[in-house]
Write an enzyme that holds these catalytic residues in place. Structure first.
Site, short mmCIF file in Angstrom:
data_model
loop_
_atom_site.label_atom_id
_atom_site.label_comp_id
_atom_site.label_asym_id
_atom_site.label_seq_id
_atom_site.Cartn_x
_atom_site.Cartn_y
_atom_site.Cartn_z
CG MET A 20 -2.09 -0.72 1.04
SD MET A 20 -3.24 -0.64 2.63
CE MET A 20 -2.91 -2.04 3.37
CG ASP A 39 10.68 0.06 2.66
OD1 ASP A 39 11.16 -0.96 3.07
OD2 ASP A 39 9.24 -0.25 2.36
CG ASP A 63 15.29 -0.46 10.93
OD1 ASP A 63 13.90 -0.10 11.40
OD2 ASP A 63 15.85 -1.22 11.20
CB VAL A 64 10.08 2.92 10.85
CG1 VAL A 64 9.76 3.17 9.82
CG2 VAL A 64 9.51 1.58 11.37
CG ASN A 90 2.19 2.09 4.63
OD1 ASN A 90 1.17 1.50 4.40
ND2 ASN A 90 3.14 1.52 3.81
CE1 TYR A 154 -0.17 -5.93 11.65
CE2 TYR A 154 -2.68 -6.34 12.05
CZ TYR A 154 -1.58 -5.53 11.43
OH TYR A 154 -1.79 -4.99 10.09
CE LYS A 158 -0.50 -2.24 12.17
NZ LYS A 158 0.00 -1.23 11.37
CB VAL A 187 -5.64 -4.47 2.02
CG1 VAL A 187 -5.45 -3.41 0.93
CG2 VAL A 187 -6.42 -3.58 3.08
CB THR A 189 -0.70 -6.04 0.38
OG1 THR A 189 -0.64 -6.27 1.80
CG2 THR A 189 -1.51 -4.49 0.61
#
Ligand code: NAD
Length: 261
Positions: A20, A39, A63-64, A90, A154, A158, A187, A189
């Site tokens: 996405m 990314d 790298d976030v 994202n 997860y 979130k 979604v 992906t």
């Protein structure tokens, strides 16, 4: 360009080498935005695709989970553009594991990428956005951050991001920075790769009768970045084909075979 809709001049998107994030990047570039494609994976293909189509983009290794990397990327953007009007947090990973199957390592990794990453990111961009006259931050959470979900890492990451978005919205309102969270259902992906049985079973609870196309999430992200959402901040925007609001009774009605008496 869409008639009359205005977007920030420069938008940074994490996890934009694929899925996405790459779709958001292409869509923004088509609307005249310079997209900073960030990314851990190689961003060259997405950046080249945008440029070949006549758009403007730059690739950024990020790298976030690394605050120093965030600082470097923000410095790169400040040096190149002097301003930043949008951030889409994202980047994310999913591990569909039940509670006792979730190792400490998985717990930590998922929390670091999905929750710590957006925290570091918002901290890193806030002052540049303030100095740019404000902006819009879109945090990609999930319906797993709104309801009970079997996979604790997860879901907790979130849910954390849902709360973090609201906290940031309150903090940054004085600088004209809006912060909203988007909550996709399922979604199509790579995130769902290998989950065919799970997806097939889930679709039976989706009133829309199908998973989402990535563009259907992009449309919402575009709206939140644009001047069509200037009074939206601290909001949770669910994009799930009715799964959260109606999934339970959709399945009950379907399984009853039409006998609702
Ligand atoms: P994807 O797996 O296709 O792409 C995720 C991208 O994030 C990849 O390019 C990956 O390299 C990047 N990434 C991973 N770790 C990173 C890190 N440490 N630093 C920087 N980048 C990193 O996933 P997608 O389906 O496009 O998911 C995008 C977002 O949407 C995620 O936050 C995901 O949790 C969320 N989401 C997805 C779904 C779905 O059904 N696909 C549903 C709800 C929410």
């Amino acid at each position: 360009m869409s008639e009359g809709v205005r977007y920030p001049g420069v938008v940074l998107i994490t996890g934009a080498a694929a899925g996405m994030g790459a779709g958001h990047a292409r869509a923004l570039a088509e609307r005249g935005v310079h997209v900073c494609v960030a990314d851990v994976a190689d961003t060259a293909e997405v950046v080249a695709g945008i440029r070949d189509a006549g758009g403007a983009a730059s690739g950024h290794a990020l790298d976030v989970t690394d605050p120093a990397a965030w600082a470097r990327v923000v410095d790169e953007i400040r040096a190149a553009h002097g301003a930043l009007g949008g951030l889409v947090n994202n980047a994310g990973i999913s591990r569909r594991l039940e509670f006792l199957d979730t190792s400490d390592e998985v717990w930590e990794r998922v929390m670091l990428i999905n929750l710590f990453g957006p925290f570091y990111g918002m901290k890193a961009v806030a002052e540049l956005m303030r100095d740019s006259g404000g902006g819009s931050i879109v945090n990609i959470s999930s319906i797993s951050g709104q309801i009970g979900y079997f996979s604790p890492a997860y879901s907790s990451s979130k849910w954390g991001l849902t709360g973090l978005s609201k906290s940031a919205a309150g903090n940054f309102a004085k600088w004209g920075i809006r912060v909203n969270s988007v909550h996709p259902g399922l979604v199509d992906t790579a995130l769902l790769d290998g989950a065919d049985a799970f997806v097939q079973a889930a679709v039976r609870s989706i009133p829309a009768g199908r998973t989402a196309r990535p563009e259907e999430i992009t449309d919402v992200v575009l709206h939140l970045l644009s001047d069509r959402s200037t009074y939206m901040t601290g909001s949770e925007v669910t994009v799930d084909g009715g799964l959260v609001s109606n999934g339970l009774y959709h399945r009950i009605v379907t399984d009853s075979g039409g006998d609702l008496s």
